[in-house]
Write an enzyme that holds these catalytic residues in place. Structure first.
Site, PDB file in Angstrom:
ATOM      1  CB  CYS A 188      26.078  28.430   4.599  1.00  0.00           C
ATOM      2  SG  CYS A 188      25.091  27.882   3.977  1.00  0.00           S
TER       3      CYS A 188
ATOM      4  CG  HIS B 279      26.620  21.334   2.090  1.00  0.00           C
ATOM      5  ND1 HIS B 279      27.115  21.779   3.241  1.00  0.00           N
ATOM      6  CD2 HIS B 279      27.237  22.526   1.968  1.00  0.00           C
ATOM      7  CE1 HIS B 279      27.076  22.759   4.392  1.00  0.00           C
ATOM      8  NE2 HIS B 279      27.146  23.419   2.742  1.00  0.00           N
TER       9      HIS B 279
END
Length: 651
Positions: free
Chosen positions: A376, A570
């Site tokens: 990611c 996040h």
């Protein structure tokens, strides 16, 4: 270490060819670039590349700093005297770069996980600076004498061979080494440093031609065109074009392995080419990589074009004549081209795309999967969750010991995995650094059907049954594209011992506290939910307020909705400086929040500083992959009950 920086060597060679006093277009000002580039820039690039291979950017920086000592020790008049010969320390850089990066990695391991939150950056920066400085001093006084002795000895040996016209004997070593994939070690590890030293003094070097000459390989392929048979003869013309003009020498290796006596032709052609080049005084300004005739002419010294042409032509002619005799008068080989290609790939350690394309073995079937990476943007949230889900599925299928599943930031990916999984919006960034991997994209991190397809593929490879690869892109919300296999892995989670599990539980108590749990969130949209989750992290002292902005920025590029009612916002990878310590916030909403078209009832904010949050993410993945566990979270009346649910998940 050398090959990623070949462009820098070529740049230096072109500047040298054009602008030194003896160059094509002399220019005193531009010519001043030549000395500093070869003395400082090239060795530092080599050292940085070597260090980065061992310990990422941190290792590259430490290795480059430490290398300055050996560079000065082998080039400064303070060490070698005013009349001494300057010696660019490429070999010293090859030693210092990876060595000091490895040592830095070991030193960091001494206090890994023992630094109090908020002091990580201070310790990291000062430890690297102090150690790198000491490394530079150590390399200056300890490695310098060794490198000077080696360079003088190697230089004297090469000079002896050149002066006595015996350099052609090196082909006895170089040509077999090429077929065994030791050519880069010899060419870039020994010949390039020595050749560069020679080019600094004379403006050219014949050493750059010893391995790069495409003549021997061309002669063998031409012999197959006229005297070969079957698939080898049919594919030889295409291989000859790729070899001679593309510079991909490995294309002719299977043809030699198919009939090993052809190594005599390669040696004969190589010796002839080197002998002609030595007699006629041929030389290149800088390394020619790849070994294409076009790259060779681009770096040929201005007085060597005829000599280089004759060297390549004579090598091809002699190699052709010897190979033709062997093919014409020897018995037909029992081994076909596909088998020889497989043998070559086993020597190389990975698939060969060029050979596979010619032989028809450009595998439609997947490589044996043993290393899987979930990637990611930041490598600390989505990928960790997805990796946990997939890892659990593979363990449940009974292949936990055979297959490792790790997570990584896209910027840290390397071509060392058999299969890569990422969000469908990130595939364009994940494919380039991992060309040898199967690529699988998902749009639901918690319950993607692609996970079951991956497990089926692993099962079919180990138990048989012919299961297909994960569905290709475009057939569903996610896709896959097959390529070759690879080696070596990134960050992995291991099974903890009882003592480690207890220590992990203590660490989690610091990361996930009662104060970070809210069971009645007030946000009504995604942006407010991100702000609410981020503010809990700020209040805990784990992050600066700027981290909340990074969480919003992260959401604009890739959604952090994981599936099953869970979102894990996040920050971006660039926001790590705003993190003082790992922390997790947990919010449950009575009414689901619209998360880009998906209903998110649970929002988990993440700040990951040192990996201590990864164990909790694994637990979160387990819980949200289990409907009964999610129902318990929905019914929990107090933060204590939430902590209890998480505490029980691995028992």
């Amino acid at each position: 270490m050398i090959m990623p920086n070949i462009g820098a060597f070529i740049a230096w060679g072109l500047i040298t060819a054009f602008f030194i006093p003896a160059g094509w277009t002399p220019n005193e000002q531009i010519g001043t670039l030549v000395g500093p580039m070869v003395t400082y820039l090239l060795p530092i690039l080599i050292a940085y590349s070597g260090g980065r291979l061992i310990y990422d950017v941190r290792g590259g920086v430490v290795g480059a700093i430490a290398t300055m000592g050996v560079i000065l020790g082998t080039s400064s008049p303070v060490f070698i005297g005013e009349d001494g010969n300057s010696s660019p320390m490429f070999l010293g850089a090859m030693i210092c770069g990876p060595l000091f990066a490895w040592l830095m990695k070991k030193i960091d391991g001494l206090w890994d996980g023992r630094i109090k939150p908020g002091f990580e950056m201070l310790v990291d920066n000062f430890s690297a600076g102090i150690f790198a400085g000491l490394g530079a001093i150590a390399s200056m006084f300890l490695l310098t004498p060794v490198m000077n002795l080696f360079m003088r000895s190697a230089g004297a040996a090469v000079e002896f061979l050149i002066n006595n016209n015996l350099l052609f004997f090196t082909s006895i070593l170089i040509e077999p080494a090429k077929v065994l994939f030791l050519n880069n070690a010899i060419n870039h590890g020994v010949l390039t440093p020595l050749g560069t030293e020679q080019a600094v003094e004379t403006g050219k070097s014949v050493l750059f031609l010893l391995e790069a000459n495409p003549g021997p390989g061309l002669g063998i392929l031409l012999a197959y065109i006229f005297f070969g048979s079957g698939a080898a003869r049919a594919t030889a013309p295409g291989a000859a074009i790729i070899h001679f003009f593309g510079g991909i020498h490995e294309i002719y290796f299977p043809y030699v392995l198919m009939k090993p006596t052809l190594i005599i032709a390669a040696i004969g052609g190589g010796m002839t080419g080197v002998f002609v080049n030595t007699i006629l005084g041929a030389g290149l300004r800088s390394p020619a990589a790849p070994g294409s005739i076009l790259a060779i002419y681009a770096t040929t010294a201005s007085d060597s074009y005829l000599a280089v042409t004759l060297g390549v032509a004579s090598a091809a002619i002699v190699s052709f004549l010897i190979a033709a005799a062997i093919l014409k008068f020897s018995k037909a080989s029992d081994e076909d081209l596909a088998e020889a290609t497989a043998k070559m790939e086993s020597l190389k350690g990975k698939k060969s795309s060029v050979s596979g394309a010619l032989t028809g073995n450009d595998a439609e079937k997947a490589p044996l999967i043993s290393k899987i990476v979930f990637a990611c943007d930041a490598g600390m949230g989505s990928s960790a969750m997805g990796a946990s889900v997939l890892r659990n599925k593979i363990k449940e299928a009974g292949f936990g010991k055979d297959v490792t599943v790790v997570n990584s930031a896209i910027n840290n990916l390397r071509d060392e995995f058999d299969l890569l999984v990422c969000h469908e919006d990130l595939i364009s960034r994940a494919e380039p650094p991992t060309p040898s991997a199967i690529h699988v994209t998902v749009d639901n991190f918690m319950a993607s059907p692609r996970y079951d397809e991956i497990v089926d593929l692993v099962r079919s490879q180990r138990e048989g049954g012919g299961a297909a690869e994960p569905a290709p892109a475009g057939s569903a919300p996610a896709g896959a594209s097959a390529r070759g296999g690879a080696a070596q892995g990134a960050t992995a989670t291991a099974t903890a011992t009882r003592a480690e599990a207890e220590a992990e539980a203590e660490e989690e108590k610091k990361v996930f506290t009662l104060d970070s749990i809210v069971l009645g969130g007030t946000a009504r949209n995604r942006d407010d939910a991100i702000a609410e989750a981020g503010q809990i992290l700020v209040d805990s002292g784990a992050v600066d307020a700027s981290y909340v902005d990074a969480m919003r920025e992260r959401e604009t590029s890739i959604s952090t909705y994981m599936g099953n009612g869970l979102a894990i916002p996040h920050g971006t990878n660039e926001a790590k400086d705003a993190i003082h310590g790992s922390a997790i916030s947990f919010i449950r909403y009575d009414e689901p929040v619209d998360w880009g078209g998906n209903p998110a009832r649970f929002v988990v904010g993440i700040a990951g500083a040192d990996g201590s949050h990864l164990g909790l993410l694994a637990k979160i993945a387990k819980i949200f992959g289990n409907k009964s566990a999610v129902e318990k979270l929905e019914q929990a009346a107090t933060p204590e009950e939430v902590l209890e649910i998480f505490g029980k998940v691995n028992k």
